[in-house]
Design an enzyme around this catalytic site. Structure first.
Site, mmCIF file in Angstrom:
data_model
loop_
_atom_site.group_PDB
_atom_site.id
_atom_site.type_symbol
_atom_site.label_atom_id
_atom_site.label_comp_id
_atom_site.label_asym_id
_atom_site.label_seq_id
_atom_site.Cartn_x
_atom_site.Cartn_y
_atom_site.Cartn_z
ATOM 1 N N CYS A 53 -9.677 30.693 27.762
ATOM 2 C CA CYS A 53 -8.990 31.960 27.486
ATOM 3 C C CYS A 53 -7.542 31.743 27.073
ATOM 4 C CB CYS A 53 -9.058 32.882 28.699
ATOM 5 S SG CYS A 53 -8.256 32.230 30.191
ATOM 6 N N HIS A 94 -0.879 14.906 26.355
ATOM 7 C CA HIS A 94 -1.161 16.345 26.393
ATOM 8 C C HIS A 94 -2.482 16.619 27.110
ATOM 9 C CE1 HIS A 94 -0.754 20.510 24.999
ATOM 10 N NE2 HIS A 94 -2.072 20.481 24.873
#
Length: 452
Positions: A53, A94
């Protein structure tokens, strides 16, 4: 050397609003098809797509980032100005930060690790992820585990669903006497239901397309299951609706809510949309007595819970950095191994040919012991000549010098050898080395949402 590196192209809640993210978010069969599409691109070795999301990120082992960029631009031109690109160690860092929840909207939340695991599992199932992504993702999972066990970043952490419940509490206060509607019976709905039960909601209604899953969730939270077809009527009964389904479009429309308002007699209705793509039409917030929130609206609520965990995040970042360095060194060492193997293969081939030529020239003048001595001498020369270059190549790899293996390959005329068969060892020779395995406020707007 095949020239491939790790590339990451993505967008998240930090770089793009939900209107952009929802256009490129993929789940289920659509995500499988996208992975298959990536797998078939020339010059691309492996791929993993993390779609949640709050982020959509494409990790590829490839010769460039073009394919990963096209993943976004082919689905939405609007994504172009919101994309970020990372390569090599930056991409590794990351992913490790994402898995460790250091890049999440809710610092330290626990759901993201499971989502990254699911992303890798899906990519592996459709054969888009191979050995490299396996090493990368498993190292990311191990890093997240270290962060979770060696720091207190997760203590008192709230998930997005719990933030939604907090928002409801700030708006309505005591939930006793109020009805809460859960639209969808997925993980987010289940987590929300558990938290809502603790807040004393008078009634919990569950609407879901799958009757079996809806009944299971209703039993779990002491609520009642209602048919999904009853949704328009349920919006009349409920004071709060938390919506999170896998539908790619709106399941709660402005027209549906407008009709429900006629039976509500000016009672406020709070709609919290936890889905991406959004399941609640943003136009619902323009209606009187209706407050509509999506995942981006909750950012200000989240900020109030972050401060206590920021000091732990510093320790977590140190763990991530150590793991990134270890993975990078490991990867660079692997890059030198094909050159080392082929260099030895080439030298042993020359030595074997010369030994056989010498023995043929001598004819039958040597007995078996003499023949073995000539072959052993040829192997010893190979070992002595390669000792220095081998040590230098290994040192360069572990020290971060990724240019020396390529220079050595060019100097000795070594081609890519990863698919070649290993050489036949010289009799009485020391075998060639083999690589070791890798190791808020009461006011709704001030509470983080908006009265649209």
């Amino acid at each position: 050397m095949n020239g491939r590196d790790l590339f990451l192209v993505g967008l998240s809640h930090k770089s793009a609003p939900i209107e952009v993210r929802e256009r490129v978010a993929l789940t289920g069969d659509a995500l499988k098809a996208a992975l298959a599409e990536l797998r078939g691109i020339d010059g691309l070795g492996e791929a993993v797509v993390v779609s949640t999301c709050n982020r959509v990120e494409v990790y590829v082992q490839a010769e460039g980032e073009e394919a990963a960029c096209r993943f976004f631009t082919s689905r939405s031109e609007a994504s172009t100005g919101h994309l970020y690109l990372k390569k090599g160690a930056e991409a590794v860092r990351h992913l490790f930060r994402v898995a460790a929840s250091l890049d999440s909207m809710v610092l330290g939340e626990q759901q993201i690790l499971g989502q990254v695991k699911e992303a890798y599992g899906l990519a592996s199932a459709v054969q888009a992820a191979g050995p490299f992504m396996s090493r990368l993702c498993n190292r990311a999972f191990a890093t997240a585990k270290r962060v979770r066990t060696e720091t207190e970043i997760g203590r008192g952490t709230v998930s997005m669903s719990q933030v939604a419940v907090e928002l409801v509490e700030k708006i309505f206060g005591d939930l006793k006497g109020r009805a809460v509607l859960l639209v969808g019976a997925g993980k987010m709905g289940a987590l929300s239901a558990k938290a809502l039960a603790s807040l004393g909601a008078d009634r919990i209604l569950v609407a879901n397309r799958s009757v079996e899953r809806g009944l299971a969730l209703a039993a779990q939270v002491g609520g009642s299951f209602r048919s999904f077809d009853e949704l328009p009527h349920l919006l009349v009964e409920a004071d709060v609706a938390i919506v999170s389904t896998g539908a790619p479009t709106f399941v709660v429309t402005a027209e549906m809510v407008s009709q429900a308002r006629r039976g509500r007699r000016h009672r406020s209705l709070c709609l919290i949309d936890l889905a991406v793509p959004r399941n609640v039409d943003p136009a619902c917030g323009d209606l009187g007595d209706v407050f509509a929130y999506d995942v981006d609206d909750m950012q200000r609520v989240v900020e109030q819970t972050q401060e206590a965990r920021r000091s732990e995040a510093i320790r977590a970042e140190a763990i991530v950095e150590a793991e990134v360095m270890a993975f990078t060194r490991e990867r660079e060492a692997r890059a030198a191994l094909p050159v080392l193997a082929q260099l030895r293969r080439q030298a042993e081939g020359i030595a074997r040919a010369e030994a056989e030529r010498t023995l043929a020239h001598l004819g039958g003048k040597l007995d078996e012991r003499g023949r073995r001595s000539v072959e052993a001498m040829a192997q010893a020369i190979v070992n002595k000549l390669l000792h220095g270059p081998t040590a230098k190549l290994k040192q360069a790899a572990t020290g971060g010098d990724d240019g020396l293996p390529g220079a050595a390959a060019e100097l000795f005329g070594i081609a890519e050898a990863s698919t070649q068969e290993p050489p036949r060892a010289l009799p009485a020779a020391t075998p060639a080395p083999t690589p070791a395995p890798s190791a808020a406020a009461a006011d709704p707007v001030a509470a983080g949402g908006s009265k649209r």
